[in-house]
Write a protein that holds these residues in place. Structure first.
Motif, PDB file in Angstrom:
ATOM      1  N   ASP A  56      84.272   1.127  -2.633  1.00  0.00           N
ATOM      2  CA  ASP A  56      85.300   0.739  -3.025  1.00  0.00           C
ATOM      3  C   ASP A  56      85.492   0.107  -4.443  1.00  0.00           C
ATOM      4  N   THR A  57      86.273   0.539  -5.376  1.00  0.00           N
ATOM      5  CA  THR A  57      86.138   0.121  -6.876  1.00  0.00           C
ATOM      6  C   THR A  57      86.619  -1.348  -6.931  1.00  0.00           C
ATOM      7  N   GLU A  58      87.437  -1.838  -6.366  1.00  0.00           N
ATOM      8  CA  GLU A  58      88.264  -3.197  -6.528  1.00  0.00           C
ATOM      9  C   GLU A  58      87.211  -3.994  -5.850  1.00  0.00           C
ATOM     10  N   SER A  59      86.661  -3.503  -4.739  1.00  0.00           N
ATOM     11  CA  SER A  59      85.476  -4.519  -4.104  1.00  0.00           C
ATOM     12  C   SER A  59      84.176  -4.602  -4.853  1.00  0.00           C
ATOM     13  N   LEU A  60      83.989  -3.462  -5.788  1.00  0.00           N
ATOM     14  CA  LEU A  60      82.652  -3.468  -6.592  1.00  0.00           C
ATOM     15  C   LEU A  60      82.888  -4.514  -7.732  1.00  0.00           C
ATOM     16  N   LYS A  61      83.888  -4.455  -8.299  1.00  0.00           N
ATOM     17  CA  LYS A  61      84.156  -5.639  -9.187  1.00  0.00           C
ATOM     18  C   LYS A  61      84.242  -7.105  -8.824  1.00  0.00           C
ATOM     19  N   GLU A  62      84.642  -7.179  -7.648  1.00  0.00           N
ATOM     20  CA  GLU A  62      84.432  -8.379  -6.966  1.00  0.00           C
ATOM     21  C   GLU A  62      82.889  -8.838  -6.647  1.00  0.00           C
ATOM     22  N   VAL A  63      82.243  -8.070  -6.100  1.00  0.00           N
ATOM     23  CA  VAL A  63      80.869  -8.177  -6.018  1.00  0.00           C
ATOM     24  C   VAL A  63      80.111  -8.608  -7.170  1.00  0.00           C
ATOM     25  N   VAL A  64      80.184  -7.474  -8.228  1.00  0.00           N
ATOM     26  CA  VAL A  64      79.632  -7.907  -9.587  1.00  0.00           C
ATOM     27  C   VAL A  64      79.820  -9.224 -10.141  1.00  0.00           C
ATOM     28  N   GLU A  65      81.190  -9.591 -10.154  1.00  0.00           N
ATOM     29  CA  GLU A  65      81.494 -10.914 -10.803  1.00  0.00           C
ATOM     30  C   GLU A  65      80.874 -12.183  -9.798  1.00  0.00           C
ATOM     31  N   THR A  66      80.845 -11.991  -8.571  1.00  0.00           N
ATOM     32  CA  THR A  66      80.332 -12.996  -7.599  1.00  0.00           C
ATOM     33  C   THR A  66      78.777 -13.238  -7.788  1.00  0.00           C
ATOM     34  N   LEU A  67      78.119 -11.972  -7.839  1.00  0.00           N
ATOM     35  CA  LEU A  67      76.706 -12.032  -8.005  1.00  0.00           C
ATOM     36  C   LEU A  67      76.258 -12.494  -9.304  1.00  0.00           C
TER      37      LEU A  67
END
Length: 341
Positions: A95-106
């Motif tokens: 899921d592309t929106e989730s991917l952006k959130e994961v990268v930002e959090t990590l």
């Protein structure tokens, strides 16, 4: 810095791999995508090379002789430069929106020096036959949006285990624990998730439906008829998991909650192997079922008795022909309810 390496093992994946790749590319230059061409005979290798040409700062194409899904994962781990390592099957997607959130959090956690050993998100079954979805979430089990340890976890339901789809392991942890998956063997994703667990000290969970798990191809490894044909590989994986850890030592070193979870996971693997050997129904298969449980008994008799007589393992041991029929029926009811293959 590459925050995440996405390893995408590909074997004759030309029909669907591009959708997977396009979703991962939305992570931008903070992700690395390894397209591992596992001896394909179609255009998979050409497609991988084309994406490397178009996105040289993100994509690397790696070509190898056919070694199976596990060797694709091994190759990815040997070549990964990302702080975290995530396997995405070529017919699945993110899921592309989730991917952006994961990268930002990590990225934030790494910058703070608090990068967890294991990062967890939800996954979603995408069922082709009826165009339905079924999400597996951990909100009742895991604390959200903070660092936590095994002492903070709740009880996982049988439909709720951590699978390859839900985990991002710290790359160096996987190397430190010596993870090497067997070649030419299906169902090794269970080893990938299970073996490193005692090395995990810190975790972080986000309630995001990140991974989209496609279900519906007739040749898919989780198709029931395919699983019956490949039941020997399921048994092999289960034996490797039995050998990988002494759960009493895990309890002493990492705590009872992790040991309890690993016991439940291993028990589920024993039941799945037993059910598919039962579905096969040949005298040879029923003999292999007995051999598998005897193998566990010789390794750890206390674990064997607890698993066989005082847990979900009872489902695999209902006596006689009627009991075997009932065991398979219970499995199929569970499959219908939870839609896991």
């Amino acid at each position: 810095m590459k925050v995440i390496t996405f390893a995408v093992p590909c074997y004759n994946s030309e029909a669907y791999m591009e959708h997977c790749i396009h979703t991962l590319l939305t992570g931008g230059d903070e992700v690395e995508i390894l397209l591992i061409d596992d001896g394909s005979t179609d255009r998979t290798g050409e497609i991988a090379d084309e994406y490397q040409r178009r996105y040289p700062s993100i994509v690397r194409a790696i070509h190898q002789e056919n070694g199976g899904h596990g060797e694709g994962v091994n190759t990815g781990l040997r070549n990964a430069v990302g702080v975290y390592y995530k396997v995405v099957d070529s017919d699945d997607w993110a899921d592309t929106e989730s991917l952006k959130e994961v990268v930002e959090t990590l990225r934030r956690l790494i910058a703070q020096g608090r990068g967890p050993d294991l990062f967890i998100c939800n996954y979603v079954y995408e069922h082709a036959e009826d165009n339905s979805e079924h999400a597996v979430r951990y909100t009742n089990v895991l604390p959200q949006d903070r660092i936590f340890t095994w002492e903070d976890i709740g009880r996982f339901r049988p439909s709720q285990y951590l699978l390859m789809h839900s985990v991002f392991y710290r790359t160096q942890l996987l190397r430190d624990c010596g993870l090497v998956l067997p070649k030419h063997t299906f169902y090794v994703d269970n080893i990938f998730v299970y073996q490193p667990l005692p090395w995990v000290k810190t975790m972080y969970y986000m309630d995001l439906d990140f991974y989209r798990y496609f279900i519906g191809r007739s040749d898919q490894s989780v198709n029931e008829q395919v699983m019956v044909r490949r039941v020997d590989q399921q048994v092999r994986v289960t034996r490797i998991m039995i050998d990988s850890h002494d759960l009493r030592e895990v309890a002493l070193k990492a705590g009872n909650r992790l040991a309890r979870y690993m016991f439940s996971y291993l028990c589920m693997m024993m039941v799945i192997s037993s059910i598919f050997l039962t579905i096969s129904g040949t005298p040879e298969s029923l003999g292999k079922k007995t051999e598998l449980w005897e193998y566990l008994r010789t390794k750890d008799s206390a674990l064997y008795h607890h698993m066989k007589y005082r847990s979900i393992g009872l489902v695999a041991h209902l006596p006689g022909y009627g009991g075997r029929k009932a065991s398979v029926s219970l499995y199929r009811v569970a499959r219908k309810i939870y839609k896991f293959n």
